[in-house]
Write a protein that holds these residues in place. Structure first.
Motif, short mmCIF file in Angstrom:
data_model
loop_
_atom_site.label_atom_id
_atom_site.label_comp_id
_atom_site.label_asym_id
_atom_site.label_seq_id
_atom_site.Cartn_x
_atom_site.Cartn_y
_atom_site.Cartn_z
N SER A 3 0.83 -1.20 0.00
CA SER A 3 0.00 0.00 0.00
C SER A 3 0.87 1.26 0.00
O SER A 3 2.06 1.21 0.32
CB SER A 3 -0.91 0.01 1.23
N GLN A 4 0.23 2.37 -0.30
CA GLN A 4 0.93 3.65 -0.29
C GLN A 4 1.41 3.98 1.12
O GLN A 4 2.50 4.54 1.29
CB GLN A 4 0.02 4.75 -0.83
N GLN A 5 0.64 3.61 2.12
CA GLN A 5 1.02 3.90 3.51
C GLN A 5 2.28 3.12 3.91
O GLN A 5 3.14 3.66 4.60
CB GLN A 5 -0.13 3.57 4.46
N ILE A 6 2.39 1.88 3.48
CA ILE A 6 3.58 1.08 3.78
C ILE A 6 4.81 1.74 3.16
O ILE A 6 5.87 1.86 3.80
CB ILE A 6 3.42 -0.37 3.28
N ILE A 7 4.70 2.17 1.93
CA ILE A 7 5.81 2.85 1.25
C ILE A 7 6.18 4.13 2.00
O ILE A 7 7.35 4.38 2.27
CB ILE A 7 5.46 3.15 -0.22
N SER A 12 9.97 7.11 5.38
CA SER A 12 10.15 8.00 6.54
C SER A 12 11.15 7.44 7.53
O SER A 12 11.88 8.20 8.17
CB SER A 12 8.80 8.24 7.22
N GLN A 13 11.19 6.14 7.68
CA GLN A 13 12.13 5.50 8.59
C GLN A 13 13.56 5.52 8.05
O GLN A 13 14.51 5.65 8.81
CB GLN A 13 11.73 4.05 8.85
N ALA A 14 13.70 5.39 6.73
CA ALA A 14 15.02 5.20 6.14
C ALA A 14 15.72 6.49 5.70
O ALA A 14 16.94 6.55 5.67
CB ALA A 14 14.91 4.26 4.95
N ILE A 15 14.93 7.50 5.34
CA ILE A 15 15.52 8.73 4.80
C ILE A 15 15.17 9.89 5.72
O ILE A 15 13.99 10.20 5.92
CB ILE A 15 15.02 9.01 3.37
N SER A 16 16.19 10.51 6.25
CA SER A 16 15.95 11.61 7.18
C SER A 16 15.55 12.88 6.44
O SER A 16 15.81 13.02 5.25
CB SER A 16 17.20 11.87 8.02
N ASP A 17 14.91 13.75 7.15
CA ASP A 17 14.60 15.07 6.64
C ASP A 17 13.70 15.07 5.40
O ASP A 17 13.86 15.88 4.51
CB ASP A 17 15.92 15.82 6.34
N ASN A 20 8.56 15.95 1.65
CA ASN A 20 7.33 15.58 0.95
C ASN A 20 7.53 14.23 0.27
O ASN A 20 8.63 13.93 -0.19
CB ASN A 20 6.97 16.64 -0.09
N VAL A 21 6.47 13.44 0.22
CA VAL A 21 6.46 12.19 -0.52
C VAL A 21 5.14 12.13 -1.27
O VAL A 21 4.08 12.33 -0.68
CB VAL A 21 6.58 10.96 0.41
N PHE A 34 4.02 1.36 -8.78
CA PHE A 34 4.02 2.64 -8.08
C PHE A 34 5.04 3.59 -8.68
O PHE A 34 6.12 3.17 -9.10
CB PHE A 34 4.38 2.45 -6.60
N ASP A 35 4.69 4.86 -8.69
CA ASP A 35 5.63 5.94 -8.96
C ASP A 35 5.73 6.77 -7.68
O ASP A 35 4.72 7.06 -7.05
CB ASP A 35 5.15 6.84 -10.10
N VAL A 36 6.95 7.12 -7.30
CA VAL A 36 7.18 7.82 -6.04
C VAL A 36 8.04 9.05 -6.30
O VAL A 36 9.02 8.99 -7.05
CB VAL A 36 7.90 6.89 -5.03
N ILE A 37 7.65 10.15 -5.69
CA ILE A 37 8.46 11.37 -5.69
C ILE A 37 8.84 11.62 -4.23
O ILE A 37 7.97 11.65 -3.36
CB ILE A 37 7.69 12.58 -6.25
#
Length: 84
Positions: A3-7, A12-17, A20-21, A34-37
């Motif tokens: 799901s989008q929430q899992i991504i 959020s856990q792996a990349i600091s600061d 926006n996602v 999925f496409d992610v920004i």
């Protein structure tokens, strides 16, 4: 099913600061593409490949479960110039 929430949570856990996602399920809701920004100043001084590797490493297990995955990574300054 991924799901989008899992991504969002994994990033959020792996990349600091993270500023926006934006996550788009391009598989019409079946969770297979999925496409992610990702916008984060963590990407400052890194080229496109290094940035995408950070995202791919954060989502290694999730990406292995799906059919297609695309990501674009920006610093906050780069992103603000794009959305003006």
């Amino acid at each position: 099913m991924l799901s989008q929430q899992i991504i969002q949570d994994k990033l959020s856990q792996a990349i600091s600061d993270i500023k926006n996602v934006i996550i788009t399920d391009t598989s019409n809701g079946c969770g297979q593409s999925f496409d992610v920004i990702v916008v984060s100043d963590t990407f400052q001084g890194k080229n496109k490949l290094q940035r995408c590797r950070l995202v791919n490493n954060a989502l290694k297990e999730e990406v292995a479960q799906i059919h297609a995955f695309g990501c674009k990574c920006f610093t906050l300054e780069e992103w603000s110039k794009l959305v003006v």
